[in-house]
Scaffold this motif. Structure first.
Motif, PDB file in Angstrom:
ATOM      1  N   MET A   1       0.832  -1.200   0.000  1.00  0.00           N
ATOM      2  CA  MET A   1       0.000   0.000   0.000  1.00  0.00           C
ATOM      3  C   MET A   1       0.862   1.242   0.000  1.00  0.00           C
ATOM      4  SD  MET A   1      -2.037   1.163   3.433  1.00  0.00           S
ATOM      5  CE  MET A   1      -2.005   2.918   3.555  1.00  0.00           C
ATOM      6  N   LYS A   2       0.324   2.314  -0.561  1.00  0.00           N
ATOM      7  CA  LYS A   2       1.034   3.587  -0.612  1.00  0.00           C
ATOM      8  C   LYS A   2       0.138   4.684  -0.042  1.00  0.00           C
ATOM      9  CE  LYS A   2       3.766   2.493  -4.722  1.00  0.00           C
ATOM     10  NZ  LYS A   2       4.098   2.907  -6.111  1.00  0.00           N
ATOM     11  N   LYS A   3       0.754   5.622   0.672  1.00  0.00           N
ATOM     12  CA  LYS A   3       0.017   6.736   1.250  1.00  0.00           C
ATOM     13  C   LYS A   3       0.450   8.034   0.590  1.00  0.00           C
ATOM     14  CE  LYS A   3      -0.752   9.039   5.737  1.00  0.00           C
ATOM     15  NZ  LYS A   3      -0.438   8.991   7.184  1.00  0.00           N
ATOM     16  N   GLN A   4      -0.520   8.819   0.117  1.00  0.00           N
ATOM     17  CA  GLN A   4      -0.226  10.110  -0.494  1.00  0.00           C
ATOM     18  C   GLN A   4      -0.735  11.236   0.384  1.00  0.00           C
ATOM     19  OE1 GLN A   4      -1.414  10.940  -4.669  1.00  0.00           O
ATOM     20  NE2 GLN A   4      -2.208  12.903  -3.948  1.00  0.00           N
ATOM     21  N   ILE A 111       1.516   7.760  -9.914  1.00  0.00           N
ATOM     22  CA  ILE A 111       1.318   6.974  -8.694  1.00  0.00           C
ATOM     23  C   ILE A 111       2.457   5.974  -8.520  1.00  0.00           C
ATOM     24  CG2 ILE A 111      -0.170   5.242  -7.596  1.00  0.00           C
ATOM     25  CD1 ILE A 111      -2.560   6.735  -8.882  1.00  0.00           C
ATOM     26  N   GLU A 114       5.424   7.635  -7.204  1.00  0.00           N
ATOM     27  CA  GLU A 114       5.161   8.300  -5.922  1.00  0.00           C
ATOM     28  C   GLU A 114       5.164   9.830  -6.051  1.00  0.00           C
ATOM     29  OE1 GLU A 114       7.548   6.707  -2.782  1.00  0.00           O
ATOM     30  OE2 GLU A 114       6.737   4.683  -3.035  1.00  0.00           O
TER      31      GLU A 114
END
Length: 289
Positions: A1-4, A111, A114
């Protein structure tokens, strides 16, 4: 998972997705104008079209095109600029980027790298037309453009035959009549539908009625301009596969006795308490079950 975190811990530039008016230039928001004024570059579907918008709001920011024919070349270039700290605003010719318009590939690439992607709210034809259509606004199912070839379009519509939500389509005025005719075949002629054309412009118009009524009207009065077609969702449930088999067998039995298929379909529908269109679709394999 990635958090922006869109506006925190800024390392790279930001990709702004900026909606543009679908007709009326007064629908441009203050934030959208300010964003276009302050970014380093504007990625446009058609630079000539966007230049008219930029001239209207006295925006002097350079553009580069981004469309379906050059995105493989352009996306890496834009990613490199963003990684160097430049900010880019992406726009389509009208409405929201990526909604039946180019741009999704750049979003995905950002995305993956990043790079923050920030979407601005603004004009979108589908929901704008829906809330004034009179059809049930929730739930809704945005489909966009259907395939152009009749066989492929019928297959797409068949997959939507039992969709409960109000469906939203975009269509060319030149293909609108043929598309509605195909919808009559799959959904039935009495399904409620609404055509909205020239949304937000001086000739804005809503045509409300059944698919059959709309088809008859368009045959006599062809329309011009951008069109949004909304169709009410299905009220009946899809029949279970085992029932479909029985329906087909019943129709086949009557046909074997010399009864014409359309007459047999009507009789089987009446016997089973089903709509004729449901039996027709099942018999001809149009329901995908």
């Amino acid at each position: 998972m990635k958090k922006q975190r869109s506006f925190k811990e800024k390392t790279f530039g930001i990709l702004y997705l900026v909606p543009t008016p679908i007709g009326n230039l007064e629908d441009m928001t203050f934030r959208s104008v300010k964003t276009l004024q302050t970014v380093d570059l504007i990625a446009s579907e058609d630079t000539r079209n966007t230049q008219k918008l930029l001239n209207h709001f006295d925006i002097n920011v350079p553009q580069k095109s981004l469309h379906e024919h050059n995105y493989k070349e352009r996306v890496p270039q834009f990613i490199e600029l963003l990684q160097a700290g430049k900010s880019i605003a992406q726009v389509s010719d009208a409405g929201m980027p990526s909604i039946s318009d180019p741009g999704h590939e750049l979003v995905v690439a950002c995305i993956a790298a990043e790079i923050a992607v920030v979407a601005l709210p603004g004009p979108t034809a589908g929901l704008t037309a829906l809330i004034a259509s009179g059809l049930t606004p929730q739930p809704n199912y945005f489909y966009g453009f259907l395939k152009r070839k009749k066989k492929e379009q019928l297959e797409e519509l068949t997959s939507l035959a039992y969709q409960k939500a109000t469906m939203i389509f975009y269509e060319s005025p030149y293909r609108l009549g043929a598309t509605i005719e195909n919808m009559m075949t799959v959904f039935g002629p009495e399904r409620q539908a609404v055509v909205c054309r020239e949304l937000t412009k001086i000739h804005e118009e809503y045509l409300r009625g059944t698919l059959a009524e709309l088809h008859a009207y368009l045959a006599e009065t062809p329309v011009k301009g951008e069109c949004c077609l909304m169709v009410a969702g299905a009220t009946e449930e899809a029949p279970p596969a085992e029932i479909v088999g029985t329906i087909i067998e019943q129709v086949d039995a009557l046909v074997a006795e010399g009864i014409k298929p359309n007459v047999a379909i009507k009789e089987v529908a009446k016997k089973n308490g089903l709509k004729k269109q449901v039996v027709y679709n099942d018999y001809h394999g149009l329901n995908g079950v």
